[in-house]
Write a protein that holds these residues in place. Structure first.
Motif, PDB file in Angstrom:
ATOM      1  N   GLU A 108       0.830  -1.203   0.000  1.00 28.48           N
ATOM      2  CA  GLU A 108       0.000   0.000   0.000  1.00 28.48           C
ATOM      3  C   GLU A 108       0.871   1.262   0.000  1.00 28.48           C
ATOM      4  OE1 GLU A 108      -2.424  -0.847   3.429  1.00 28.48           O
ATOM      5  OE2 GLU A 108      -4.034  -1.691   2.185  1.00 28.48           O
ATOM      6  N   ARG A 109       1.963   1.255   0.791  1.00 28.94           N
ATOM      7  CA  ARG A 109       2.874   2.422   0.799  1.00 28.94           C
ATOM      8  C   ARG A 109       3.538   2.581  -0.564  1.00 28.94           C
ATOM      9  NH1 ARG A 109       4.007   0.479   6.149  1.00 28.94           N
ATOM     10  NH2 ARG A 109       5.739  -0.757   5.334  1.00 28.94           N
ATOM     11  N   ASP A 110       3.986   1.463  -1.144  1.00 28.95           N
ATOM     12  CA  ASP A 110       4.620   1.517  -2.465  1.00 28.95           C
ATOM     13  C   ASP A 110       3.646   2.031  -3.520  1.00 28.95           C
ATOM     14  OD1 ASP A 110       6.887   0.472  -1.266  1.00 28.95           O
ATOM     15  OD2 ASP A 110       6.617  -1.548  -2.112  1.00 28.95           O
ATOM     16  N   LEU A 114       4.024   5.400  -5.810  1.00 31.58           N
ATOM     17  CA  LEU A 114       3.958   5.353  -7.285  1.00 31.58           C
ATOM     18  C   LEU A 114       2.844   6.248  -7.817  1.00 31.58           C
ATOM     19  CD1 LEU A 114       4.554   1.564  -7.925  1.00 31.58           C
ATOM     20  CD2 LEU A 114       6.088   3.453  -8.529  1.00 31.58           C
ATOM     21  N   ARG A 115       1.713   6.283  -7.119  1.00 33.93           N
ATOM     22  CA  ARG A 115       0.604   7.153  -7.524  1.00 33.93           C
ATOM     23  C   ARG A 115       1.022   8.618  -7.464  1.00 33.93           C
ATOM     24  NH1 ARG A 115      -2.809  10.308  -5.664  1.00 33.93           N
ATOM     25  NH2 ARG A 115      -2.381   9.980  -3.475  1.00 33.93           N
ATOM     26  N   SER A 118       3.400   9.361 -10.297  1.00 38.01           N
ATOM     27  CA  SER A 118       2.655   9.427 -11.561  1.00 38.01           C
ATOM     28  C   SER A 118       1.923  10.754 -11.683  1.00 38.01           C
ATOM     29  CB  SER A 118       1.662   8.267 -11.630  1.00 38.01           C
ATOM     30  OG  SER A 118       0.890   8.346 -12.799  1.00 38.01           O
ATOM     31  N   GLU A 119       1.310  11.208 -10.602  1.00 42.86           N
ATOM     32  CA  GLU A 119       0.613  12.497 -10.620  1.00 42.86           C
ATOM     33  C   GLU A 119       1.588  13.641 -10.872  1.00 42.86           C
ATOM     34  OE1 GLU A 119      -1.514  12.812  -6.945  1.00 42.86           O
ATOM     35  OE2 GLU A 119      -3.119  11.475  -7.625  1.00 42.86           O
ATOM     36  N   ARG A 120       2.767  13.596 -10.251  1.00 44.11           N
ATOM     37  CA  ARG A 120       3.767  14.650 -10.473  1.00 44.11           C
ATOM     38  C   ARG A 120       4.243  14.643 -11.922  1.00 44.11           C
ATOM     39  NH1 ARG A 120       5.550  13.129  -5.154  1.00 44.11           N
ATOM     40  NH2 ARG A 120       7.125  11.768  -6.067  1.00 44.11           N
ATOM     41  N   ALA A 121       4.453  13.451 -12.461  1.00 44.62           N
ATOM     42  CA  ALA A 121       4.908  13.349 -13.853  1.00 44.62           C
ATOM     43  C   ALA A 121       3.831  13.874 -14.808  1.00 44.62           C
ATOM     44  CB  ALA A 121       5.262  11.905 -14.192  1.00 44.62           C
ATOM     45  N   ALA A 122       2.580  13.539 -14.536  1.00 45.71           N
ATOM     46  CA  ALA A 122       1.492  14.019 -15.377  1.00 45.71           C
ATOM     47  C   ALA A 122       1.363  15.535 -15.283  1.00 45.71           C
ATOM     48  CB  ALA A 122       0.167  13.349 -14.982  1.00 45.71           C
TER      49      ALA A 122
END
Length: 128
Positions: A108-110, A114-115, A118-122
């Motif tokens: 869950e932490r991992d 990752l979420r 992904s949001e920062r990259a988007a």
């Protein structure tokens, strides 16, 4: 608090680059508890803690003198096993359950990390 936990004037600092013991006590993974103290805090016998070590659920750190040292995180795991055993779960099954609970928390932490990545990259991609 043991004297080794509170350096006195002129006390040597660790040569390995780590913080003095007193500065690491807030770390849940710092092995601050002796076998006797750990057993008393969890409400089990030292043999129970040794048994958990044998299952691989808890791997205590060894002091320079070879004595087992436990962290708060390990005591929480031991307390959870004891809770399950007190409800009638066999020790080996309780250790498996607690181990799986820990793995799930890590997944869950991992996933959350990752979420966020992904949001920062988007977000960066939108603003390019």
């Amino acid at each position: 608090m043991p004297s080794e936990s509170r350096p006195h004037a002129g006390a040597r600092q660790p040569d390995d680059g780590r913080l003095p013991v007193a500065d690491r006590l807030d770390d849940d993974h710092f092995p601050a508890y002796t076998m006797g103290r750990a057993a008393a805090l969890v409400g089990v016998t030292p043999a129970f803690l040794r048994g958990l070590g044998g299952t691989g659920l808890i791997a205590p750190t060894r002091s320079d003198g070879g004595h087992r040292r436990y962290s708060r995180h390990q005591l929480k795991l031991a307390a959870r096993v004891r809770e399950l055993v007190d409800r009638g779960t066999p020790v080996d099954a309780a250790c498996r359950i607690v181990g799986l609970e820990e793995r799930l928390k890590q997944v869950e932490r991992d996933y959350e990390e990752l979420r966020r990545q992904s949001e920062r990259a988007a977000h960066r991609h939108q603003h390019q």
